[in-house]
Scaffold this motif. Structure first.
Motif, PDB file in Angstrom:
ATOM      1  N   TRP A  36     -17.639  42.773 -55.840  1.00 30.56           N
ATOM      2  CA  TRP A  36     -17.481  41.678 -54.888  1.00 30.56           C
ATOM      3  C   TRP A  36     -17.468  42.261 -53.478  1.00 30.56           C
ATOM      4  N   TYR A  37     -18.233  41.647 -52.602  1.00 32.87           N
ATOM      5  CA  TYR A  37     -18.256  41.979 -51.182  1.00 32.87           C
ATOM      6  C   TYR A  37     -17.866  40.728 -50.408  1.00 32.87           C
ATOM      7  N   ARG A  38     -17.568  40.923 -49.149  1.00 32.48           N
ATOM      8  CA  ARG A  38     -17.318  39.759 -48.292  1.00 32.48           C
ATOM      9  C   ARG A  38     -17.796  40.043 -46.874  1.00 32.48           C
ATOM     10  N   ARG A  39     -18.165  38.955 -46.216  1.00 35.78           N
ATOM     11  CA  ARG A  39     -18.584  39.034 -44.818  1.00 35.78           C
ATOM     12  C   ARG A  39     -17.806  37.995 -44.040  1.00 35.78           C
ATOM     13  N   THR A  77     -19.597  38.507 -67.302  1.00 36.06           N
ATOM     14  CA  THR A  77     -19.025  37.784 -66.162  1.00 36.06           C
ATOM     15  C   THR A  77     -17.971  38.638 -65.475  1.00 36.06           C
ATOM     16  N   VAL A  78     -17.988  38.588 -64.157  1.00 29.96           N
ATOM     17  CA  VAL A  78     -16.974  39.289 -63.372  1.00 29.96           C
ATOM     18  C   VAL A  78     -16.141  38.263 -62.625  1.00 29.96           C
ATOM     19  N   TYR A  79     -14.855  38.548 -62.533  1.00 29.29           N
ATOM     20  CA  TYR A  79     -13.921  37.648 -61.867  1.00 29.29           C
ATOM     21  C   TYR A  79     -13.217  38.373 -60.730  1.00 29.29           C
ATOM     22  N   LEU A  80     -12.804  37.601 -59.755  1.00 23.57           N
ATOM     23  CA  LEU A  80     -11.958  38.137 -58.687  1.00 23.57           C
ATOM     24  C   LEU A  80     -10.789  37.170 -58.520  1.00 23.57           C
ATOM     25  N   GLN A  81      -9.632  37.586 -58.987  1.00 21.17           N
ATOM     26  CA  GLN A  81      -8.426  36.797 -58.810  1.00 21.17           C
ATOM     27  C   GLN A  81      -7.800  37.186 -57.477  1.00 21.17           C
ATOM     28  N   MET A  82      -7.663  36.225 -56.602  1.00 23.40           N
ATOM     29  CA  MET A  82      -7.156  36.478 -55.255  1.00 23.40           C
ATOM     30  C   MET A  82      -5.822  35.757 -55.081  1.00 23.40           C
ATOM     31  N   ASN A  83      -4.778  36.526 -54.926  1.00 22.69           N
ATOM     32  CA  ASN A  83      -3.437  35.981 -54.724  1.00 22.69           C
ATOM     33  C   ASN A  83      -2.925  36.330 -53.338  1.00 22.69           C
ATOM     34  N   SER A  84      -1.882  35.655 -52.934  1.00 25.12           N
ATOM     35  CA  SER A  84      -1.265  35.909 -51.622  1.00 25.12           C
ATOM     36  C   SER A  84      -2.316  35.958 -50.525  1.00 25.12           C
ATOM     37  N   LEU A  85      -3.172  34.979 -50.523  1.00 28.10           N
ATOM     38  CA  LEU A  85      -4.283  34.970 -49.571  1.00 28.10           C
ATOM     39  C   LEU A  85      -3.783  34.842 -48.136  1.00 28.10           C
ATOM     40  N   LYS A  86      -4.510  35.504 -47.236  1.00 27.46           N
ATOM     41  CA  LYS A  86      -4.185  35.512 -45.816  1.00 27.46           C
ATOM     42  C   LYS A  86      -5.355  34.937 -45.034  1.00 27.46           C
ATOM     43  N   PRO A  87      -5.100  34.423 -43.840  1.00 28.24           N
ATOM     44  CA  PRO A  87      -6.213  33.909 -43.025  1.00 28.24           C
ATOM     45  C   PRO A  87      -7.311  34.947 -42.810  1.00 28.24           C
ATOM     46  N   GLU A  88      -6.948  36.224 -42.741  1.00 25.86           N
ATOM     47  CA  GLU A  88      -7.957  37.261 -42.532  1.00 25.86           C
ATOM     48  C   GLU A  88      -8.825  37.505 -43.772  1.00 25.86           C
ATOM     49  N   ASP A  89      -8.507  36.863 -44.890  1.00 31.80           N
ATOM     50  CA  ASP A  89      -9.373  36.934 -46.068  1.00 31.80           C
ATOM     51  C   ASP A  89     -10.513  35.920 -45.978  1.00 31.80           C
ATOM     52  N   THR A  90     -10.484  35.076 -44.965  1.00 28.69           N
ATOM     53  CA  THR A  90     -11.551  34.093 -44.795  1.00 28.69           C
ATOM     54  C   THR A  90     -12.887  34.794 -44.617  1.00 28.69           C
ATOM     55  N   ALA A  91     -13.848  34.440 -45.458  1.00 34.04           N
ATOM     56  CA  ALA A  91     -15.154  35.095 -45.445  1.00 34.04           C
ATOM     57  C   ALA A  91     -16.055  34.418 -46.469  1.00 34.04           C
ATOM     58  N   VAL A  92     -17.317  34.787 -46.423  1.00 34.63           N
ATOM     59  CA  VAL A  92     -18.229  34.456 -47.513  1.00 34.63           C
ATOM     60  C   VAL A  92     -18.178  35.624 -48.486  1.00 34.63           C
ATOM     61  N   TYR A  93     -17.909  35.321 -49.733  1.00 35.41           N
ATOM     62  CA  TYR A  93     -17.789  36.344 -50.768  1.00 35.41           C
ATOM     63  C   TYR A  93     -19.074  36.395 -51.595  1.00 35.41           C
ATOM     64  N   TYR A  94     -19.569  37.605 -51.783  1.00 34.59           N
ATOM     65  CA  TYR A  94     -20.821  37.822 -52.500  1.00 34.59           C
ATOM     66  C   TYR A  94     -20.579  38.685 -53.744  1.00 34.59           C
ATOM     67  N   CYS A  95     -21.203  38.293 -54.814  1.00 40.16           N
ATOM     68  CA  CYS A  95     -21.186  39.086 -56.036  1.00 40.16           C
ATOM     69  C   CYS A  95     -22.413  40.007 -56.042  1.00 40.16           C
ATOM     70  N   GLY A 116     -23.469  33.693 -52.454  1.00 43.34           N
ATOM     71  CA  GLY A 116     -22.295  33.682 -51.593  1.00 43.34           C
ATOM     72  C   GLY A 116     -21.477  32.414 -51.777  1.00 43.34           C
ATOM     73  N   THR A 117     -20.178  32.581 -51.738  1.00 41.47           N
ATOM     74  CA  THR A 117     -19.278  31.430 -51.844  1.00 41.47           C
ATOM     75  C   THR A 117     -18.224  31.532 -50.741  1.00 41.47           C
ATOM     76  N   GLN A 118     -17.999  30.437 -50.044  1.00 41.59           N
ATOM     77  CA  GLN A 118     -17.090  30.444 -48.902  1.00 41.59           C
ATOM     78  C   GLN A 118     -15.642  30.380 -49.356  1.00 41.59           C
ATOM     79  N   VAL A 119     -14.836  31.270 -48.812  1.00 45.10           N
ATOM     80  CA  VAL A 119     -13.387  31.234 -49.008  1.00 45.10           C
ATOM     81  C   VAL A 119     -12.755  31.068 -47.633  1.00 45.10           C
ATOM     82  N   THR A 120     -11.988  30.016 -47.467  1.00 43.22           N
ATOM     83  CA  THR A 120     -11.323  29.750 -46.195  1.00 43.22           C
ATOM     84  C   THR A 120      -9.822  29.646 -46.432  1.00 43.22           C
ATOM     85  N   VAL A 121      -9.073  30.450 -45.705  1.00 42.26           N
ATOM     86  CA  VAL A 121      -7.617  30.454 -45.833  1.00 42.26           C
ATOM     87  C   VAL A 121      -7.021  29.958 -44.525  1.00 42.26           C
TER      88      VAL A 121
END
Length: 123
Positions: A36-39, A77-95, A116-121
């Motif tokens: 997983w990458y993010r921009r 299949t690959v998963y990314l479980q994201m907990n305790s999300l912060k505003p700075e985690d906001t990004a487009v996430y790419y597999c 890409g999938t948008q994650v907004t915190v």
């Protein structure tokens, strides 16, 4: 061509959780690495986490202890479980998936990116 189908992004408040998933389509023979990458806006694309066929895992320092990458080998299949999300985690996430497609005797390597999938915190 191997296409990746991503899902699971969305809007969440700080401290919340999201789970991303990614699966390749097509005739997959084997997978070497799933990642997983993010921009973030105005920044370059950076590695978040990856997992090898042998189960070796790496995380970016910024997500250690909060994010967990896992893989279902049977479903490719690959998963990314994201907990305790912060505003700075906001990004487009790419597999990203690296491996071989086709069948024994007629293999081709591939390296594919998801759409890409948008994650907004929100704070």
């Amino acid at each position: 061509q191997v296409q990746l189908v991503e899902s699971g992004g969305g809007l969440v408040q700080a401290g919340g959780s999201l789970r991303l998933s990614c699966a390749p389509s097509g005739s997959i023979f084997s997978i070497n690495v799933m990642a997983w990458y993010r921009r973030a806006p105005g920044k370059q694309r950076d590695l978040v986490a990856d997992i090898t066929s042998g189960g070796s895992i790496d995380y970016a320092d910024s997500v250690k202890g909060r994010f967990t990458i896992s893989r279902d080998k049977g479903k490719n299949t690959v998963y990314l479980q994201m907990n305790s999300l912060k505003p700075e985690d906001t990004a487009v996430y790419y597999c990203n998936v690296d491996g071989y497609r086709g069948s024994s005797g007629s293999l081709r390597s591939f390296n594919s990116w998801g759409q890409g999938t948008q994650v907004t915190v929100s704070s």
